[in-house]
Enzyme design. Structure first.
Site, PDB file in Angstrom:
ATOM      1  CB  VAL A   1       7.572   0.960  13.864  1.00 50.99           C
ATOM      2  CG1 VAL A   1       6.643   1.267  15.033  1.00 50.99           C
ATOM      3  CG2 VAL A   1       7.318   1.918  12.707  1.00 50.99           C
TER       4      VAL A   1
ATOM      5  CG  ASN B   1       8.165  -3.396  21.254  1.00 50.91           C
ATOM      6  OD1 ASN B   1       6.963  -3.524  21.058  1.00 50.91           O
ATOM      7  ND2 ASN B   1       9.043  -4.340  20.938  1.00 50.91           N
TER       8      ASN B   1
ATOM      9  CG  ASP C   1      12.598  -5.790  14.812  1.00 52.27           C
ATOM     10  OD1 ASP C   1      11.921  -6.821  14.574  1.00 52.27           O
ATOM     11  OD2 ASP C   1      12.888  -5.450  15.972  1.00 52.27           O
TER      12      ASP C   1
ATOM     13  CG  ASP D   1      18.389  -5.085  17.410  1.00 55.38           C
ATOM     14  OD1 ASP D   1      18.659  -4.212  18.252  1.00 55.38           O
ATOM     15  OD2 ASP D   1      17.754  -4.847  16.374  1.00 55.38           O
TER      16      ASP D   1
ATOM     17  CB  THR E   1      12.393  -2.912  23.724  1.00 53.74           C
ATOM     18  OG1 THR E   1      12.350  -1.584  23.198  1.00 53.74           O
ATOM     19  CG2 THR E   1      11.442  -3.021  24.899  1.00 53.74           C
TER      20      THR E   1
END
Length: 261
Positions: free
Chosen positions: A7, A9, A109, A129, A132
């Site tokens: 999950v 943003n 995450d 990563d 966002t």
């Protein structure tokens, strides 16, 4: 088969693993508020399209950085699939020792990314990563999560430019034909694209310098990671499924612990 859920943003990413094989992936937006029934119906349909039934899902694991969706999402897993999902957080076995000042502040995450990068590529490793936000996480040779750097992602930068300036549009994020832009759209693309490469290379350089790990392996993931990884020699590996693989590995570690208890 196990269901892994990341999950974020912007999007919720689902993956279904059969052993180590990633059998299916799909995405839905995070921002829309949904009930547990809406999540259940969506999930059932998305799995059905890929030839997978709820009865085939033996377990579920979730990593979330958006607490608002968790009640409905976990409710959907319980009510529609019939088991309680494992949620990555304090008390969950990961195989990674977090030695930062506030371990609880590290996003689930990022932990999943660190687990997968260390298990698949060894340490020391720097995981980037491109989501966002753009995150850089350092894992040592013995599997310790040593440090993390967080920067605005390219999508955030695009939104900020479009919202805060009257004349600048929302644009597609891609490599322009030249950095010597001559109109608005390519000018913005040049700034975002080459600015991200410059940031990435400089942060990698500084992490190597301050950690003393000059042979540090650098692994990238995230939606925009492929775009950047292909343009710099500072990144050795791009792994699109890194976070999902990390969740699978964490799930397996905890199942082994349960069986050994």
């Amino acid at each position: 088969m196990i269901l892994v859920i990341d999950v974020g943003n912007t999007n919720i990413t689902f993956g279904v693993f059969e052993g180590e094989n990633l059998k299916a992936t799909f995405h839905i937006t995070t921002k829309s508020p949904r009930t547990s029934d809406e999540y259940g119906v969506l999930l059932e349909e998305l799995l059905r399209i890929r030839g997978i039934g709820f009865s085939e899902i033996e377990g579920t694991i979730i990593a979330s950085v958006v607490s608002d969706v968790m009640h409905s999402l976990t409710g959907a897993i319980v009510n529609y699939i019939g088991h309680t999902p494992l949620v990555v957080g304090p008390g969950v076995k990961t195989g990674i020792r977090i030695v930062t000042e506030n371990p609880r502040a590290i996003g689930a995450d990022r932990i999943a990314d660190a687990v997968a990068a260390y298990e698949k590529y060894g340490g020391p490793v720097l995981v980037i990563d491109f989501g966002t936000g753009t995150t850089y996480d350092l894992v040592s040779a013995d599997g310790s999560f040593l440090a993390g750097i967080t920067a605005p992602g390219m999508r955030i930068s695009i939104e900020a430019l479009a919202e805060r300036t009257a004349m600048l549009p929302r644009i597609e994020i891609k490599k322009p034909k030249s950095i010597l832009a001559q109109e608005t759209v390519s000018s913005m693309q040049a700034g975002l694209f080459y600015g991200q490469i410059g940031q990435t290379e400089y942060i990698i350089k500084k992490v190597k310098e301050e950690s003393g790990e000059q042979d540090l392996k650098v692994v990238a993931t995230g939606g925009l990671g492929r775009l950047i990884a292909g343009e710099t020699d500072s990144i050795q590996v791009y792994d699109s499924a890194l976070t999902l693989d990390g969740l699978r590995l964490i799930f397996e570690k905890n199942k082994k612990q349960e069986r050994g208890a």
